[in-house]
Design a protein around this motif. Structure first.
Motif, short mmCIF file in Angstrom:
data_model
loop_
_atom_site.label_atom_id
_atom_site.label_comp_id
_atom_site.label_asym_id
_atom_site.label_seq_id
_atom_site.Cartn_x
_atom_site.Cartn_y
_atom_site.Cartn_z
N VAL A 138 34.27 27.25 32.23
CA VAL A 138 33.36 28.46 32.12
C VAL A 138 33.55 29.28 30.92
CG1 VAL A 138 33.24 30.70 33.26
CG2 VAL A 138 33.74 28.62 34.52
N PRO A 139 32.86 28.81 29.94
CA PRO A 139 33.17 29.36 28.55
C PRO A 139 33.31 30.82 28.66
CG PRO A 139 31.44 27.67 28.38
CD PRO A 139 31.90 27.89 29.86
N LEU A 140 34.32 31.42 27.70
CA LEU A 140 34.50 32.68 27.72
C LEU A 140 33.41 33.80 27.49
CD1 LEU A 140 36.98 34.82 27.77
CD2 LEU A 140 37.12 34.54 25.14
N PRO A 141 32.48 33.35 26.73
CA PRO A 141 31.39 34.57 26.72
C PRO A 141 30.43 34.39 28.04
CG PRO A 141 31.27 33.01 24.68
CD PRO A 141 32.40 32.38 25.53
N LEU A 142 30.50 33.23 28.80
CA LEU A 142 29.87 33.31 30.16
C LEU A 142 30.95 34.08 31.06
CD1 LEU A 142 27.40 32.11 31.55
CD2 LEU A 142 28.82 30.21 32.04
N LEU A 143 32.18 33.76 31.06
CA LEU A 143 32.92 34.52 31.96
C LEU A 143 33.10 35.99 31.61
CD1 LEU A 143 36.65 33.64 32.85
CD2 LEU A 143 36.27 35.79 31.90
N ALA A 144 32.81 36.24 30.34
CA ALA A 144 32.88 37.99 30.21
C ALA A 144 31.41 38.55 30.65
CB ALA A 144 32.94 38.16 28.64
N GLU A 145 30.51 37.62 30.58
CA GLU A 145 29.17 38.34 30.95
C GLU A 145 29.17 38.46 32.73
OE1 GLU A 145 24.51 37.08 30.83
OE2 GLU A 145 25.88 35.95 29.62
N HIS A 146 29.90 37.43 33.43
CA HIS A 146 29.86 37.39 34.96
C HIS A 146 31.11 37.48 35.58
CE1 HIS A 146 25.64 36.08 34.80
NE2 HIS A 146 25.89 35.29 33.66
#
Length: 204
Positions: free
Chosen positions: A49-57
């Motif tokens: 779960v790449p950090l940008p994706l984690l940050a978004e969700h």
């Protein structure tokens, strides 16, 4: 919820993770590096779960996690950012793996290896160093004004450290050579995670 003292202990040694993987079925290991880095080397059984994706969700991800979560990156920097985000969403028991995926591999942990690539943090160091050298050389041989490039890079790195962000890293991660065969999406990265309750994790 855990007590503040318990939540304060966030670093996890590779050897401890190896033991947890053998003993706890409720464990979820999340690798927050880019898909390309994950493709090159990752802990067997971990989820990307790449950090940008984690940050978004973040909230949606937190709702699927139990109380035993280990976050992994290359050195611990991005994993710590992820831990802080999850803590704000109510996950106070997330751990950051010391030494990241390379450290786990060096400790004899079970990993999956793929195409060899430079990790993102190494690429950032190369790019920043190259731009500084170009700025200094250009300032000496072309025009003194070019020296300001080195100053801009230095200021950018200082800002990056102060805010714990990295615009250069984000830009480099978008380059073609840093793209994996299949980039994670909300559906493939987050919705694939097993849904666990905090009570199940605490009881294990």
């Amino acid at each position: 919820m855990t007590s503040p003292s318990a939540a304060a202990v966030t670093a996890l040694a590779p050897e401890a993770l190896q033991s947890w993987i053998k003993e706890h079925q409720d464990l979820v290991v999340i690798d927050v590096r880019s898909a390309a880095e994950f493709e090159s080397l990752h802990i067997r059984g971990s989820y990307n779960v790449p950090l940008p994706l984690l940050a978004e969700h973040t909230d949606e991800l937190a709702a699927r996690l139990g109380s035993r979560v280990v976050l992994v990156c290359q050195s611990g920097v991005r994993a710590e950012q992820a831990r802080q985000r999850l803590a704000k969403a109510g996950i106070e028991t997330a751990y950051v793996l010391t030494g990241g995926a390379p450290g786990y591999a060096a400790a004899g942990g079970d990993v999956v290896k793929g195409k060899d690539r430079w990790d993102l943090e190494r690429q950032v160091r190369l790019m920043a160093g190259s731009l500084v050298v170009m700025g200094l050389a250009g300032g000496k041989f072309v025009s003194p004004r070019i020296r300001t490039l080195a100053g801009v890079i230095g200021a950018g790195l200082t800002f990056s450290a102060a805010t714990n962000t990295c615009a250069m890293g984000k830009a480099i991660s978008a380059m073609p050579w840093n793209k994996a065969a299949k980039e994670p999406t909300r559906e493939s990265a987050i919705l694939q995670l097993p849904v666990q309750s905090a009570d199940e994790g605490a009881a294990a």
